[in-house]
Design an enzyme around this catalytic site. Sequence first.
Site, PDB file in Angstrom:
ATOM      1  N   ASP A  47      40.871  39.121  37.360  1.00  0.00           N
ATOM      2  CA  ASP A  47      40.252  40.390  37.751  1.00  0.00           C
ATOM      3  C   ASP A  47      39.219  40.898  36.752  1.00  0.00           C
ATOM      4  O   ASP A  47      38.880  42.083  36.762  1.00  0.00           O
ATOM      5  CB  ASP A  47      41.334  41.447  37.983  1.00  0.00           C
ATOM      6  CG  ASP A  47      41.963  41.309  39.363  1.00  0.00           C
ATOM      7  OD1 ASP A  47      41.268  40.812  40.276  1.00  0.00           O
ATOM      8  OD2 ASP A  47      43.128  41.683  39.540  1.00  0.00           O
ATOM      9  N   ASP A  78      41.780  38.955  47.042  1.00  0.00           N
ATOM     10  CA  ASP A  78      41.136  39.974  46.186  1.00  0.00           C
ATOM     11  C   ASP A  78      40.040  39.373  45.309  1.00  0.00           C
ATOM     12  O   ASP A  78      39.077  40.032  44.934  1.00  0.00           O
ATOM     13  CB  ASP A  78      42.150  40.643  45.246  1.00  0.00           C
ATOM     14  CG  ASP A  78      43.552  40.750  45.803  1.00  0.00           C
ATOM     15  OD1 ASP A  78      43.909  39.954  46.679  1.00  0.00           O
ATOM     16  OD2 ASP A  78      44.295  41.609  45.336  1.00  0.00           O
TER      17      ASP A  78
HETATM   18  N1  GLY Z   1      43.840  43.572  43.654  1.00  0.00           N
HETATM   19  C1  GLY Z   1      45.131  44.091  43.844  1.00  0.00           C
HETATM   20  C2  GLY Z   1      45.169  45.258  44.740  1.00  0.00           C
HETATM   21  O1  GLY Z   1      44.313  45.480  45.533  1.00  0.00           O
HETATM   22  O2  GLY Z   1      46.133  45.997  44.644  1.00  0.00           O
END
Ligand code: GLY
Length: 383
Positions: A105, A165
């Site tokens: 992320d 994601d």
């Molecule tokens: N990327 C994790 C979420 O959207 O909670």
Amino acid sequence: MYSIDKEWLNEVIEKIQKKMDWVSDKNHTKVPYTTDENGNYDDRSDESIDWTIDNGINFWTNGFWGGIQWLLYQNTGDEKYRIYAKECEKKLEKCFDMYYGLHHDVGFMYMPTAVANYRLTQDAEARKIAMHAANLLAGRFNPVGKFIRAWNLESKDTRGWAIIDCMFNLSLLYWASEETKDPRFKQIAMMHADTVIKNFVREDGSVNHIVEFNPETGEKVCSYGGQGYEDGSSWTRGQGWGLYGFMISYRHTGKKEYLDTAKRIAHYCIANIPESGFIPVDFRQPKTPAYEDSCGACVIAGGLLELAKEVPDVEKEVYIRPAVKILKAIAEHRSNWDTDCDAIVQNCSGSYHAEKHHITMNYADYYFIESILKLNGEGIFMW
Ligand code: GLY
């Protein structure tokens, strides 16, 4: 031709400015994620917290606070927001010294902070930080399975896991290639996006949250429901990550298949938006309890608005109308415009099976503000 209710839009922008003026002053020394029972923001900037606990400075949503400040800086021209954005960015630099705890992320963390800063002010230090992050992300690529590995979980073997994601994190790789003229980053991003088309996007346009591959052979093993209701269901925020994520890939590559994939996901979402405009945590969850996720709602709205920019005039309304419906439901019924809560957007849910539902989340506010400004033709393309 669809025309936006300008009076409504201006009112919402004024309310955002009024609220974020004091919220930003009150919280600029923190890196907030959610509010407590008294409506006060927490602080995720603690460097001493063990990274496996996941709520210190490495926390994946920590870039959104800086991103909000850059959006406000652009919208108001007020210098204080630029200073607050840089305060957040400075704190996130610490993650590189710590190293452990950085994850897939890094796009979510450093695009709305370091890259935004570099794009707006040409800050050489910010460029360096973002390049570090891009190299870390590229290093997570599994060349046999052609996917970017998700998470660093201690409790589970996630060496072969990829998640929807991550489509958002690809923006960092596209940026790195555009900046250095070295195509490797973009090549990795496109290989990952192609893997997602093949293995995540279903016939009906919905998407899986998690897909596991064999990390040695690259073969697909199975899928998981992840933050949604169950395997085979459709976690709404994940649909948003997919829809908006493929628009990001299309924007940076011009590959038509990415635009078509974003459209397929968008059509699935549009067909499932409830009459109320309130978005459930999962489009396939049971009718009760009626858990909502306003954050997923804002991500989907943002993706629909990006899509509207890329289609001929006659098609734009197909995407703008549902986006406005969602944003109106949030602005009129799921927003706190008062001083008793630091967050604007209410009724967010981390996942369907979370202990607590209907909390506040900083990235709901980020995507809400981004979408509202986008409707008004404002804001840099942060991704
Ligand atoms: N990327 C994790 C979420 O959207 O909670």
